[in-house]
Design a protein around this motif. Sequence first.
Motif, PDB file in Angstrom:
ATOM      1  N   GLN A  83       2.599   2.580   8.361  1.00 28.50           N
ATOM      2  CA  GLN A  83       1.671   1.519   8.735  1.00 28.50           C
ATOM      3  C   GLN A  83       1.013   0.931   7.486  1.00 28.50           C
ATOM      4  N   SER A  85      -2.298  -1.722   5.965  1.00 30.60           N
ATOM      5  CA  SER A  85      -3.635  -2.198   6.279  1.00 30.60           C
ATOM      6  C   SER A  85      -4.188  -3.014   5.122  1.00 30.60           C
ATOM      7  N   TRP A  91      -4.932  -1.208  11.286  1.00 31.05           N
ATOM      8  CA  TRP A  91      -3.573  -0.869  10.839  1.00 31.05           C
ATOM      9  C   TRP A  91      -2.537  -1.664  11.624  1.00 31.05           C
ATOM     10  N   SER A  92      -1.431  -1.942  10.956  1.00 33.40           N
ATOM     11  CA  SER A  92      -0.326  -2.634  11.609  1.00 33.40           C
ATOM     12  C   SER A  92       0.333  -1.721  12.634  1.00 33.40           C
ATOM     13  N   LYS A  93       1.187  -2.314  13.469  1.00 30.80           N
ATOM     14  CA  LYS A  93       1.905  -1.533  14.472  1.00 30.80           C
ATOM     15  C   LYS A  93       2.788  -0.484  13.804  1.00 30.80           C
TER      16      LYS A  93
END
Length: 559
Positions: A83, A85, A91-93
Amino acid sequence: MKYILQQALDALNPNDPEVTKLTAELKCPPLLSHYATLSEWQFGLDKLLNYSKILKKPTSKISRARIVYLVDIDTFDIQPYRQKSKDGITWSKGTAVSMSSFAEMLPEMDEADQIAAAKVVRVNSRVARLRGVEVLYELADTGRTFLMLEPEVPFEIHRDRLRIEVKKDSGGSYETTTNIDFATNLRTDPHYAFELDGSILTIYKITDKEHKVLELLNNIRKLPGEAKGKLAEILENISGEIPVSSELLKSSSALEALKASSKITFQIIPDSSATEFNVRAFVRPAEGCELTVAPGEGLDTLAALVKRKPMRILRDLKAEKANWELMNEKLEDFSAWQGGGRFWTLNTLKCLEFMEILREASKIADIEWPEGAKLTLRRAPISFPDLRLKVNSVDCWFSLDGTVSIDGKTQLKINQILDKLKDRVGNFIHLEGSEYVLITNKLLKQLEILEDVSSKKKDELLISKFSGTALETLKENGSEVTGDKSYENLQERILKAQEIEFFIPSGLEAQLRQYQREGFEWLMRLCTWGAGGILADDMGLGKTVQAIAVLLGRKILGP
């Protein structure tokens, strides 16, 4: 033929004049002349150099990437994801990390990740997998494990250890139980046992000695009353290896007695980015005791190691239960972040707010951090009486000097406090190292106003004389504000202006509405103590007539 000649030249000394001459005649240099042969130490040094380049990169205080794990709770198959950020909070997927890349280590991996990566198992030349309770044990309390089928739902993993309990039943027999099921422990893999409750997994690591004791106990789960003496001796003996609880230990002379603490311990474990915190509540009966117990549950007599010495620990179950109920009431506002009866998952702000409640309840609550990782909140909140300001006149400005006293000891300059407000977390400001302190809500609002109306000139904090009311508000709420004669005179004029009743001038050929009357009175007060003001309103609501009323009201004073 040419290839054979090249091979022959490879075997000769390239610096030999004859070889040089032959090379020129044949016009075919040795095949290996373009390749440098590395010795073992050179090869090893190059590998170390490549790794050192990763270490050379500066580590940001805010983690920009991390490894998280999706867990299939039916099979314990684990899939790592990477992930990203921007701020270390959102946070991203994430994208799946191949097992080969994971096993070879990634720059953002911490110690727990590296241990997990070492447990990747290759099924064949193409397939590798990460699976099992042993891996999950290493990822316990990282805060980076999630459900495979619901990636947004945290999969909480906690570590615990085996405990043995011996109770006397109504028939006079003694029944032996453990905090984990016997059958679970006596399976093919003797080193781990686990208990799954929804999305909370508790893992027990079983030593060889513990497993042997479990094997023997499995055959004598229930014993008659006449086994009392021998059973008590057994429990005394094994208490150095396995924590035990039983009424048989109450009168034991072989173990020194110790009165247990009834305080509730809140263990806080940050994730790798230190922006999310897993909290677990329990009772640690004694300092230096590895054993933890659920508040108010179990038997009142334990035997366990305390600072490497077997001790007979006497619990007060009523006090534990009362303390736990009281802490539950105090922490009621955190129920939305509660993952189970004694578990919470908090962000930095909520963790600091949580800790402030624990600090206030320090008589019945303790905070416990893993070594080297903590947020410290040990000082009382900063409030109005902690602020002392001295005001001096500089042309049409006031120069401010002053300090904030933190817990009656540490002194911070007013400039420093205002600077720290820029990076505050909620109502908390960062002091030094891991330490934070709370500013009361009312004081924080006034300090923010002060920051808005002040400006810095080198190390000097300046505020317009017309913003002096912000200082008086601090004084009215308990702050110590002292000023020179010019400041005192201004405050006196402002105070007198507040007491004057202003009337609409008789020469005004218009009727003022109520809000227009309020605007007129406000401007008249400002004029009285020497300030100016701006009427800002929509078109057509009467700013002009209010201004004319002020001019007529002050006509007697001349131009």
